[in-house]
Design a protein around this motif. Structure first.
Motif, PDB file in Angstrom:
ATOM      1  N   THR A  66       0.830  -1.203   0.000  1.00 35.90           N
ATOM      2  CA  THR A  66       0.000   0.000   0.000  1.00 35.90           C
ATOM      3  C   THR A  66       0.863   1.251   0.000  1.00 35.90           C
ATOM      4  O   THR A  66       0.558   2.233  -0.703  1.00 35.90           O
ATOM      5  CB  THR A  66      -0.929  -0.004   1.224  1.00 35.90           C
ATOM      6  OG1 THR A  66      -1.835  -1.104   1.125  1.00 35.90           O
ATOM      7  CG2 THR A  66      -1.731   1.284   1.307  1.00 35.90           C
ATOM      8  N   SER A 217      -5.524  11.133   1.226  1.00 36.32           N
ATOM      9  CA  SER A 217      -6.672  10.581   0.493  1.00 36.32           C
ATOM     10  C   SER A 217      -6.243   9.472  -0.456  1.00 36.32           C
ATOM     11  O   SER A 217      -6.932   8.449  -0.597  1.00 36.32           O
ATOM     12  CB  SER A 217      -7.370  11.707  -0.278  1.00 36.32           C
ATOM     13  OG  SER A 217      -8.440  11.203  -1.046  1.00 36.32           O
ATOM     14  N   LYS A 220      -5.770   6.091   1.247  1.00 30.88           N
ATOM     15  CA  LYS A 220      -7.023   5.366   1.473  1.00 30.88           C
ATOM     16  C   LYS A 220      -7.660   4.903   0.167  1.00 30.88           C
ATOM     17  O   LYS A 220      -8.360   3.883   0.140  1.00 30.88           O
ATOM     18  CB  LYS A 220      -7.988   6.260   2.261  1.00 30.88           C
ATOM     19  CG  LYS A 220      -7.488   6.577   3.671  1.00 30.88           C
ATOM     20  CD  LYS A 220      -8.420   7.511   4.402  1.00 30.88           C
ATOM     21  CE  LYS A 220      -8.357   8.914   3.846  1.00 30.88           C
ATOM     22  NZ  LYS A 220      -9.152   9.876   4.637  1.00 30.88           N
ATOM     23  N   THR A 221      -7.402   5.633  -0.923  1.00 29.46           N
ATOM     24  CA  THR A 221      -7.956   5.241  -2.216  1.00 29.46           C
ATOM     25  C   THR A 221      -7.327   3.958  -2.732  1.00 29.46           C
ATOM     26  O   THR A 221      -7.922   3.268  -3.578  1.00 29.46           O
ATOM     27  CB  THR A 221      -7.762   6.385  -3.228  1.00 29.46           C
ATOM     28  OG1 THR A 221      -8.325   7.584  -2.705  1.00 29.46           O
ATOM     29  CG2 THR A 221      -8.451   6.068  -4.556  1.00 29.46           C
ATOM     30  N   SER A 223      -7.290   1.270  -1.445  1.00 28.20           N
ATOM     31  CA  SER A 223      -8.165   0.131  -1.139  1.00 28.20           C
ATOM     32  C   SER A 223      -9.080  -0.214  -2.307  1.00 28.20           C
ATOM     33  O   SER A 223      -9.730  -1.267  -2.288  1.00 28.20           O
ATOM     34  CB  SER A 223      -9.010   0.438   0.103  1.00 28.20           C
ATOM     35  OG  SER A 223      -9.841   1.565  -0.115  1.00 28.20           O
ATOM     36  N   TYR A 235      -5.941  -3.637   2.274  1.00 36.83           N
ATOM     37  CA  TYR A 235      -7.367  -3.950   2.386  1.00 36.83           C
ATOM     38  C   TYR A 235      -7.685  -5.313   1.794  1.00 36.83           C
ATOM     39  O   TYR A 235      -8.446  -6.096   2.381  1.00 36.83           O
ATOM     40  CB  TYR A 235      -8.188  -2.865   1.691  1.00 36.83           C
ATOM     41  CG  TYR A 235      -9.672  -3.121   1.719  1.00 36.83           C
ATOM     42  CD1 TYR A 235     -10.421  -2.837   2.848  1.00 36.83           C
ATOM     43  CD2 TYR A 235     -10.323  -3.665   0.609  1.00 36.83           C
ATOM     44  CE1 TYR A 235     -11.790  -3.075   2.884  1.00 36.83           C
ATOM     45  CE2 TYR A 235     -11.680  -3.909   0.635  1.00 36.83           C
ATOM     46  CZ  TYR A 235     -12.407  -3.617   1.769  1.00 36.83           C
ATOM     47  OH  TYR A 235     -13.760  -3.870   1.801  1.00 36.83           O
ATOM     48  N   ALA A 257      -8.092  -0.938   9.515  1.00 36.89           N
ATOM     49  CA  ALA A 257      -8.374   0.440   9.932  1.00 36.89           C
ATOM     50  C   ALA A 257      -7.258   0.988  10.813  1.00 36.89           C
ATOM     51  O   ALA A 257      -6.863   2.153  10.669  1.00 36.89           O
ATOM     52  CB  ALA A 257      -9.712   0.496  10.668  1.00 36.89           C
ATOM     53  N   TYR A 260      -4.233   1.783   8.566  1.00 33.84           N
ATOM     54  CA  TYR A 260      -4.487   3.007   7.800  1.00 33.84           C
ATOM     55  C   TYR A 260      -4.374   4.228   8.700  1.00 33.84           C
ATOM     56  O   TYR A 260      -3.789   5.260   8.314  1.00 33.84           O
ATOM     57  CB  TYR A 260      -5.880   2.962   7.167  1.00 33.84           C
ATOM     58  CG  TYR A 260      -5.966   2.147   5.902  1.00 33.84           C
ATOM     59  CD1 TYR A 260      -5.208   2.475   4.780  1.00 33.84           C
ATOM     60  CD2 TYR A 260      -6.822   1.051   5.816  1.00 33.84           C
ATOM     61  CE1 TYR A 260      -5.293   1.728   3.621  1.00 33.84           C
ATOM     62  CE2 TYR A 260      -6.913   0.294   4.661  1.00 33.84           C
ATOM     63  CZ  TYR A 260      -6.144   0.645   3.568  1.00 33.84           C
ATOM     64  OH  TYR A 260      -6.234  -0.095   2.419  1.00 33.84           O
ATOM     65  N   THR A 264      -1.605   7.180   8.296  1.00 38.61           N
ATOM     66  CA  THR A 264      -2.155   8.519   8.100  1.00 38.61           C
ATOM     67  C   THR A 264      -1.645   9.484   9.157  1.00 38.61           C
ATOM     68  O   THR A 264      -1.350  10.649   8.862  1.00 38.61           O
ATOM     69  CB  THR A 264      -3.691   8.460   8.136  1.00 38.61           C
ATOM     70  OG1 THR A 264      -4.157   7.615   7.081  1.00 38.61           O
ATOM     71  CG2 THR A 264      -4.283   9.846   7.951  1.00 38.61           C
TER      72      THR A 264
END
Length: 304
Positions: A66, A217, A220-221, A223, A235, A257, A260, A264
């Motif tokens: 990721t 952002s 997280k995108t 995923s 994910y 979560a 992430y 973050t």
């Protein structure tokens, strides 16, 4: 009224009481405590499984992949965004129109749809050939024989990010007064040197905050790269691989979560220090000289 040379009398200020604020804070703390207690004692969360897989090698692999997707896509997106900004601000109508169409397409369609389209590229363009039309071929590439979901995921994320970065960079450049560029060119600087030494350092104060938000952002995108399909991000490994095998989706969602949130948080700290670095010399607070000048102006206006 006091004389101009005498100091003003001390004000006996009594702070206002706000009992409703304390009551609201107490209610919020009670609700948070009840939620935490309920989550800690609820067997549906399966905390033993959560702690078992929090640092599992497959989960750590997903975190690493990721981060790779995020870094590569953001780097390419920033470079393409700068190029698109130059094209958008160009006096050449063709370059400006091409940049506008690119932004229109990639900002106007969902990123999941774009990733799904990139996943179908090996089907749409199964064979790529370069050569003379109706003549010999000098280069041939069979995309269906290649395993390139990671590269396609990076390309899809990068192109989508470039569309947003172009607008961020353009807003930062336009925030710098035009006279700065004119003065730099009048001193003999080329356009590129003036942009690099004069305009961009000032524009960074406007560019950095939204760029940091875009990076978070984008993290997280990632995923959504299952649409390519790429199944080795955090994910996908947590929910589609491990959760599907042990039939416990809730703790694995919590694992994803938490990771992430951890990454973050690190990015937010880095963004804070970058903003502080590029905000040197800019302050919204008045200096002591400005405060003294304001006090003198008020004193003079009171004696008029």
């Amino acid at each position: 009224m006091t004389d101009a040379g005498s100091s003003p009398e001390a004000i006996d200020a009594v702070p206002l009481r706000h009992p409703w604020r304390w009551l609201a804070a107490a209610v919020i703390l009670i609700l948070v405590g009840l939620f935490v207690y309920g989550a800690a004692t609820n067997p549906a969360y399966q905390w033993s499984t959560f702690f078992e897989y929090l640092f599992h090698p497959r989960i750590l692999l997903g975190v690493f992949n990721t981060l790779q997707l995020t870094v590569y896509s953001m780097a390419i997106g920033i470079v393409l965004g700068v190029v698109l900004t130059v094209m958008r601000l160009s006096a050449n109508p063709v370059l400006s129109a091409v940049a506008w169409v690119f932004l229109w397409i990639f900002r106007g369609t969902p990123v999941y749809v774009q990733l799904a389209f990139w996943g179908l590229i090996p089907v749409i363009y199964s064979n790529i050939q370069l050569g003379v039309p109706f003549g010999p071929s000098f280069f041939h590439l069979d995309l269906q024989a290649l395993s390139i979901p990671f590269a396609l995921a990076v390309i899809g994320l990068a192109l989508n990010e470039a569309a947003y970065m172009a607008e961020i960079v353009r807003a930062g450049i336009l925030s710098v007064p035009e006279g700065q560029l004119e003065a730099s060119t009048a001193l003999g600087m080329s356009w590129g040197m003036a942009m690099r030494r004069t305009v961009l350092p000032q524009a960074m104060r406007v560019i950095i905050p939204p760029t940091g938000n875009e990076l978070i952002s984008l993290l997280k995108t990632t995923s959504l790269v299952t649409a390519v399909p790429y199944a080795f991000d955090l994910y996908s490994i947590a929910t589609r691989e491990i959760a599907a095998r042990i039939f416990q989706p809730v703790p694995m969602l919590l694992v994803a979560a938490v990771w992430y949130l951890a990454v973050t948080s690190v990015l937010m700290v880095g963004q804070y220090y970058l903003e502080q670095y590029f905000s040197r010399g800019a302050s919204r607070k008045l200096t002591s000289k400005q405060l003294q000048a304001l006090a003198n102006a008020q004193t003079e206006s009171g004696h008029v």
